[in-house]
Scaffold this motif. Structure first.
Motif, PDB file in Angstrom:
ATOM      1  N   ILE A  19       3.478  19.722  -3.148  1.00  0.00           N
ATOM      2  CA  ILE A  19       4.221  19.233  -1.971  1.00  0.00           C
ATOM      3  C   ILE A  19       3.366  18.257  -1.160  1.00  0.00           C
ATOM      4  O   ILE A  19       3.819  17.176  -0.777  1.00  0.00           O
ATOM      5  CB  ILE A  19       4.673  20.406  -1.094  1.00  0.00           C
ATOM      6  N   LEU A  20       2.103  18.627  -0.940  1.00  0.00           N
ATOM      7  CA  LEU A  20       1.237  17.770  -0.121  1.00  0.00           C
ATOM      8  C   LEU A  20       0.944  16.437  -0.822  1.00  0.00           C
ATOM      9  O   LEU A  20       0.886  15.391  -0.171  1.00  0.00           O
ATOM     10  CB  LEU A  20      -0.065  18.501   0.212  1.00  0.00           C
ATOM     11  N   SER A  21       0.785  16.482  -2.150  1.00  0.00           N
ATOM     12  CA  SER A  21       0.581  15.216  -2.871  1.00  0.00           C
ATOM     13  C   SER A  21       1.824  14.354  -2.765  1.00  0.00           C
ATOM     14  O   SER A  21       1.727  13.131  -2.567  1.00  0.00           O
ATOM     15  CB  SER A  21       0.280  15.457  -4.350  1.00  0.00           C
ATOM     16  N   ALA A  23       4.060  14.350  -0.359  1.00  0.00           N
ATOM     17  CA  ALA A  23       4.130  13.801   1.001  1.00  0.00           C
ATOM     18  C   ALA A  23       3.129  12.660   1.168  1.00  0.00           C
ATOM     19  O   ALA A  23       3.438  11.628   1.771  1.00  0.00           O
ATOM     20  CB  ALA A  23       3.864  14.904   2.025  1.00  0.00           C
ATOM     21  N   SER A  24       1.926  12.836   0.598  1.00  0.00           N
ATOM     22  CA  SER A  24       0.913  11.782   0.715  1.00  0.00           C
ATOM     23  C   SER A  24       1.378  10.503   0.034  1.00  0.00           C
ATOM     24  O   SER A  24       1.167   9.398   0.539  1.00  0.00           O
ATOM     25  CB  SER A  24      -0.406  12.242   0.084  1.00  0.00           C
ATOM     26  N   ILE A  27       3.798   8.585   2.109  1.00  0.00           N
ATOM     27  CA  ILE A  27       3.126   7.821   3.166  1.00  0.00           C
ATOM     28  C   ILE A  27       2.421   6.590   2.580  1.00  0.00           C
ATOM     29  O   ILE A  27       2.516   5.481   3.115  1.00  0.00           O
ATOM     30  CB  ILE A  27       2.083   8.706   3.896  1.00  0.00           C
ATOM     31  N   LEU A  28       1.701   6.806   1.470  1.00  0.00           N
ATOM     32  CA  LEU A  28       0.822   5.742   0.956  1.00  0.00           C
ATOM     33  C   LEU A  28       1.566   4.618   0.245  1.00  0.00           C
ATOM     34  O   LEU A  28       1.244   3.447   0.422  1.00  0.00           O
ATOM     35  CB  LEU A  28      -0.209   6.341  -0.005  1.00  0.00           C
ATOM     36  N   PRO A  30       4.534   3.021   0.436  1.00  0.00           N
ATOM     37  CA  PRO A  30       5.059   1.852   1.166  1.00  0.00           C
ATOM     38  C   PRO A  30       3.957   0.930   1.671  1.00  0.00           C
ATOM     39  O   PRO A  30       4.073  -0.303   1.580  1.00  0.00           O
ATOM     40  CB  PRO A  30       5.811   2.486   2.341  1.00  0.00           C
ATOM     41  N   ILE A  31       2.857   1.522   2.154  1.00  0.00           N
ATOM     42  CA  ILE A  31       1.764   0.699   2.676  1.00  0.00           C
ATOM     43  C   ILE A  31       1.090  -0.066   1.532  1.00  0.00           C
ATOM     44  O   ILE A  31       0.810  -1.263   1.641  1.00  0.00           O
ATOM     45  CB  ILE A  31       0.749   1.578   3.422  1.00  0.00           C
ATOM     46  N   TRP A  33       2.433  -0.921  -1.235  1.00  0.00           N
ATOM     47  CA  TRP A  33       3.337  -1.942  -1.762  1.00  0.00           C
ATOM     48  C   TRP A  33       3.259  -3.213  -0.917  1.00  0.00           C
ATOM     49  O   TRP A  33       3.254  -4.331  -1.445  1.00  0.00           O
ATOM     50  CB  TRP A  33       4.777  -1.414  -1.812  1.00  0.00           C
ATOM     51  N   VAL A  34       3.182  -3.034   0.392  1.00  0.00           N
ATOM     52  CA  VAL A  34       3.076  -4.202   1.271  1.00  0.00           C
ATOM     53  C   VAL A  34       1.737  -4.894   1.048  1.00  0.00           C
ATOM     54  O   VAL A  34       1.642  -6.124   1.025  1.00  0.00           O
ATOM     55  CB  VAL A  34       3.252  -3.778   2.744  1.00  0.00           C
ATOM     56  N   ILE A 253      -2.054  -3.466  10.737  1.00  0.00           N
ATOM     57  CA  ILE A 253      -2.154  -2.004  10.663  1.00  0.00           C
ATOM     58  C   ILE A 253      -3.537  -1.541  10.239  1.00  0.00           C
ATOM     59  O   ILE A 253      -3.941  -0.426  10.557  1.00  0.00           O
ATOM     60  CB  ILE A 253      -1.077  -1.376   9.733  1.00  0.00           C
ATOM     61  N   VAL A 256      -5.755  -0.262  13.006  1.00  0.00           N
ATOM     62  CA  VAL A 256      -5.189   0.943  13.620  1.00  0.00           C
ATOM     63  C   VAL A 256      -5.474   2.169  12.761  1.00  0.00           C
ATOM     64  O   VAL A 256      -5.843   3.235  13.265  1.00  0.00           O
ATOM     65  CB  VAL A 256      -3.670   0.795  13.837  1.00  0.00           C
ATOM     66  N   ILE A 257      -5.315   2.010  11.439  1.00  0.00           N
ATOM     67  CA  ILE A 257      -5.579   3.136  10.539  1.00  0.00           C
ATOM     68  C   ILE A 257      -7.035   3.579  10.672  1.00  0.00           C
ATOM     69  O   ILE A 257      -7.343   4.768  10.796  1.00  0.00           O
ATOM     70  CB  ILE A 257      -5.252   2.745   9.081  1.00  0.00           C
ATOM     71  N   THR A 260      -7.566   5.303  13.981  1.00  0.00           N
ATOM     72  CA  THR A 260      -6.960   6.640  13.968  1.00  0.00           C
ATOM     73  C   THR A 260      -7.932   7.651  13.373  1.00  0.00           C
ATOM     74  O   THR A 260      -8.109   8.750  13.902  1.00  0.00           O
ATOM     75  CB  THR A 260      -5.665   6.641  13.138  1.00  0.00           C
TER      76      THR A 260
ATOM     77  N   TYR B 119      -5.863  15.370   2.492  1.00  0.00           N
ATOM     78  CA  TYR B 119      -4.413  15.277   2.749  1.00  0.00           C
ATOM     79  C   TYR B 119      -4.150  14.873   4.192  1.00  0.00           C
ATOM     80  O   TYR B 119      -3.328  14.008   4.483  1.00  0.00           O
ATOM     81  CB  TYR B 119      -3.739  16.620   2.479  1.00  0.00           C
ATOM     82  N   ILE B 122      -4.561  11.215   5.042  1.00  0.00           N
ATOM     83  CA  ILE B 122      -3.453  10.356   4.605  1.00  0.00           C
ATOM     84  C   ILE B 122      -2.210  10.596   5.457  1.00  0.00           C
ATOM     85  O   ILE B 122      -1.562   9.665   5.917  1.00  0.00           O
ATOM     86  CB  ILE B 122      -3.135  10.598   3.117  1.00  0.00           C
ATOM     87  N   LEU B 123      -1.912  11.885   5.704  1.00  0.00           N
ATOM     88  CA  LEU B 123      -0.672  12.198   6.420  1.00  0.00           C
ATOM     89  C   LEU B 123      -0.699  11.707   7.862  1.00  0.00           C
ATOM     90  O   LEU B 123       0.347  11.531   8.484  1.00  0.00           O
ATOM     91  CB  LEU B 123      -0.416  13.710   6.378  1.00  0.00           C
ATOM     92  N   LEU B 128      -0.016   6.281  14.403  1.00  0.00           N
ATOM     93  CA  LEU B 128      -0.384   5.272  15.393  1.00  0.00           C
ATOM     94  C   LEU B 128      -0.139   3.850  14.909  1.00  0.00           C
ATOM     95  O   LEU B 128      -0.598   2.894  15.515  1.00  0.00           O
ATOM     96  CB  LEU B 128      -1.847   5.450  15.808  1.00  0.00           C
ATOM     97  N   PRO B 130       1.799   0.414  14.627  1.00  0.00           N
ATOM     98  CA  PRO B 130       2.758  -0.243  15.512  1.00  0.00           C
ATOM     99  C   PRO B 130       4.170  -0.088  14.960  1.00  0.00           C
ATOM    100  O   PRO B 130       4.390  -0.354  13.782  1.00  0.00           O
ATOM    101  CB  PRO B 130       2.331  -1.711  15.489  1.00  0.00           C
ATOM    102  N   ILE B 137       7.742  -2.998   7.261  1.00  0.00           N
ATOM    103  CA  ILE B 137       7.493  -2.449   5.926  1.00  0.00           C
ATOM    104  C   ILE B 137       8.792  -1.934   5.311  1.00  0.00           C
ATOM    105  O   ILE B 137       9.136  -2.248   4.173  1.00  0.00           O
ATOM    106  CB  ILE B 137       6.448  -1.319   5.999  1.00  0.00           C
ATOM    107  N   LEU B 141      11.077  -2.963   2.033  1.00  0.00           N
ATOM    108  CA  LEU B 141      11.357  -2.019   0.940  1.00  0.00           C
ATOM    109  C   LEU B 141      12.854  -1.812   0.738  1.00  0.00           C
ATOM    110  O   LEU B 141      13.320  -1.603  -0.381  1.00  0.00           O
ATOM    111  CB  LEU B 141      10.706  -0.667   1.233  1.00  0.00           C
ATOM    112  N   TRP B 180       9.517   9.046   8.810  1.00  0.00           N
ATOM    113  CA  TRP B 180       8.297   8.577   8.134  1.00  0.00           C
ATOM    114  C   TRP B 180       7.207   8.254   9.152  1.00  0.00           C
ATOM    115  O   TRP B 180       6.038   8.555   8.955  1.00  0.00           O
ATOM    116  CB  TRP B 180       8.620   7.331   7.301  1.00  0.00           C
TER     117      TRP B 180
END
Lengths: 277, 306
Positions: A19-21, A23-24, A27-28, A30-31, A33-34, A253, A256-257, A260, B119, B122-123, B128, B130, B137, B141, B180
């Motif tokens: 599940i955690l993979s 979810a990761s 998240i990852l 789309p970023i 891909w851009v 981004i 910001v990453i 964070t 994990y 990444i999550l 944060l 923008p 993004i 997609l 998301w």
């Protein structure tokens, strides 16, 4: 047989990892891909079905810095975000110290700082726009700095009150017994001890300003706009420039990453206005 | 120096020395108070003044007093639609982000789990970012013809919807993008709450023979209630103000299918240039947010007393 026993003992853990993979990846991907699209040339960026392997190019980055003045937008964003954050930190630290140590204006002053967090930006942006026109601050970086202080300043005061309250008064008293004045004790003892908290609040404000869109959209013009407004404006100019939009997005981004992750430890406190430490 | 700290901490409370600085304490708060007055207090008063008057920018300056800005608010069908959209959006994102965030936090709060910090790293990424870049993004997609998502849907033979162009689907799409973006916020806060729960309680419960679902129901949930309510309150206030995602994804469209209150007020102010009406509506939004906050804070207080 061994496998069955192992599975029975670790099945829960295995499902957790799955599940955690998952979810990761959500998240990852789309970023990533851009990021991939930002290095694709004009033809490849628009290709469907997508081209999976290609020679990366910096063409899109050249476009946003040569065709659109993104260096100027970067400059605006950094300058405005940092200026508002620093002013808020300076004024906010003094006020928060006074409220934390001397209970100045308690509890009305303290609670009024928190209550500003309920204000919708749209409620403030209308009068600030009208006032900016009157005082010739429209389309100026100074005007945007003042607008950002409307949320940076009360937030900083509020979060630092909690921080100063956590620092024992005894530290300052000891310094004063050793011959420091109160002001010296504040500068030489309290400020150094609370540096991590000040830094976290400052960085957090910087990120909020860096991300802010509505005020920047209304208060800036072609020369003074910040990065979020510049990215949004790429959508309307000559249709969709997929490559350029991707490059700009990725550049905005990335810091910001990283920030964070840097302030991860203090994030909970900052995000919940100190209600959870 | 440390000895001095120790001795003074017990005997004398700090007050005598502190009280000697009456002038100082005012000097310290004054710059911030003046600053906040200039950038928050004064603009709000000015907005209230504007909201009581006829003030359309395209028709020159402020005209006579017009209480109609307030009395006619509830007859504005567009505002009713925007309010409905905002309520649907807020309830959907708060509930779904809470469920997903709490679920993931529970999974991460496992001492036997290896790679937990990885994990989490990444999550936490989207939290944060923008909102404009998040919207950008997903707009890339979800592009009906050029987007990668519809390409994959087509590969496995599923329909390829116009995610943001279909009035029945646009709001759902915004909700998905918001999930998301913001779930990591709730995840982080609930995880912090979970890790601070005392282990002894669970050990005692295990000795008493409580199974894991009983432990969850009778230890985790009650102890987590204050944290849960803080997370939900902060997310709710933010969701009620949603503007950025709507601007970048749909501009309130198609039609007014995804127009939120903030976005509608923005249109009245900066497209129709009606400053009086938009200021009045923005105060209404503020009042609604204050009322909902007070209600939730009352619930929080009762929950903490139990």
């Amino acid at each position: 047989m061994k496998l069955v026993i192992w599975l029975r003992r670790n099945l829960g853990l295995l499902i957790t990892h799955l599940i955690l993979s998952g979810a990761s990846l959500v998240i990852l991907l789309p970023i990533l891909w851009v990021m991939r699209t930002s290095f694709a040339n004009r033809l490849i960026a628009y290709k469907i079905p997508p081209v999976w392997f290609f020679t990366p190019t910096l063409e899109n980055y050249r476009i946003i810095f040569e065709k659109y003045p993104f260096q100027k937008y970067f400059y605006n964003s950094i300058l405005v975000s940092a200026a508002a954050s620093l002013v808020a930190l300076a004024l906010g630290a003094l006020a928060a110290y006074s409220i934390a140590r001397f209970k100045t204006g308690d509890p009305i002053l303290r609670l009024s700082m928190l209550s500003t967090q309920m204000l919708p930006p749209i409620t403030l942006v209308i009068p600030i726009f009208l006032l900016a026109r009157i005082f010739h601050l429209w389309d100026s970086r100074l005007g945007l700095v003042l607008a950002y202080l409307s949320f940076n300043l009360p937030y900083t005061v509020w979060i630092l009150i909690g921080f100063f309250q956590g620092i024992p008064v005894d530290l300052e008293e000891a310094a004063m017994i050793d011959g420091c004045s109160r002001v010296q004790a504040f500068w030489r003892v309290t400020i150094p001890v609370s540096l991590p908290g000040l830094l976290a609040a400052g960085v957090f404000n910087f990120i909020l300003n860096w991300n802010e869109f509505l005020f920047a959209l209304i208060l800036t013009g072609r020369e003074t706009r910040t990065l979020p407004v510049a990215i949004a404006s790429l959508w309307t100019q000559q249709g969709v420039q997929i490559g350029a939009v991707s490059a700009a997005t990725f550049l905005v981004i990335l810091p910001v990453i990283i920030l964070t992750w840097v302030i991860q430890k203090s994030l909970v406190r900052n995000l919940t206005f100190g209600s959870i430490k | 120096m440390t000895e001095l700290v120790k001795s003074s901490s017990k005997k004398s409370p700090a007050q005598p020395i502190l009280r000697s600085d009456r002038g100082l304490r005012i000097q310290l708060v004054l710059p911030a108070i003046i600053g906040i007055w200039l950038v928050v207090g004064f603009p709000l008063l000015y907005a209230f003044y504007v909201s009581l008057h006829d003030y359309v920018l395209s028709q020159g300056g402020i005209k006579g007093i017009n209480l109609g800005n307030y009395t006619q608010i509830f007859r504005d069908q567009l505002l009713v639609g925007a309010t409905r959209n905002t309520i649907i959006l807020t309830i959907s994102v708060v509930v779904l982000e809470f469920l997903i965030g709490f679920g993931l936090a529970l999974l991460l709060n496992n001492k036997r789990l290896k790679g937990r910090d990885f994990y989490l790293l990444i999550l936490l990424i989207p939290m944060l970012m923008p909102p404009i870049t998040v919207g950008t993004i997903w707009r890339l997609l979800l592009h009906p013809e050029l987007g990668i998502i519809n390409y994959f849907l087509g590969l496995i033979g599923l329909p390829q919807p116009a995610w943001l162009g279909d009035p029945r689907l646009a709001m759902v799409t915004i909700i998905i993008v918001d999930i998301w973006h913001e779930t990591s916020f709730i995840l982080l806060i609930l995880l912090a709450g979970l890790t601070s729960l005392p282990d002894e309680l669970y050990e005692a419960a295990m000795i008493d023979g409580a199974n894991s679902s009983q432990q969850f129901r009778f230890i985790t949930v009650p102890l987590m209630m204050p944290t849960i309510l803080v997370a939900v309150l902060i997310r709710m206030i933010a969701a009620l103000k949603t503007y950025d995602l709507v601007y970048i994804l749909t501009r309130g469209g198609p039609g007014i299918a995804t127009e939120t209150i903030s976005y509608y007020i923005y249109r009245v102010a900066f497209v129709f240039l009606d400053m009086g009406k938009s200021a009045a509506m923005s105060f209404l939004l503020l009042v609604v947010i204050i009322l909902l906050t007070l209600i939730l804070m009352r619930i929080m207080r009762t929950a903490e007393n139990i």
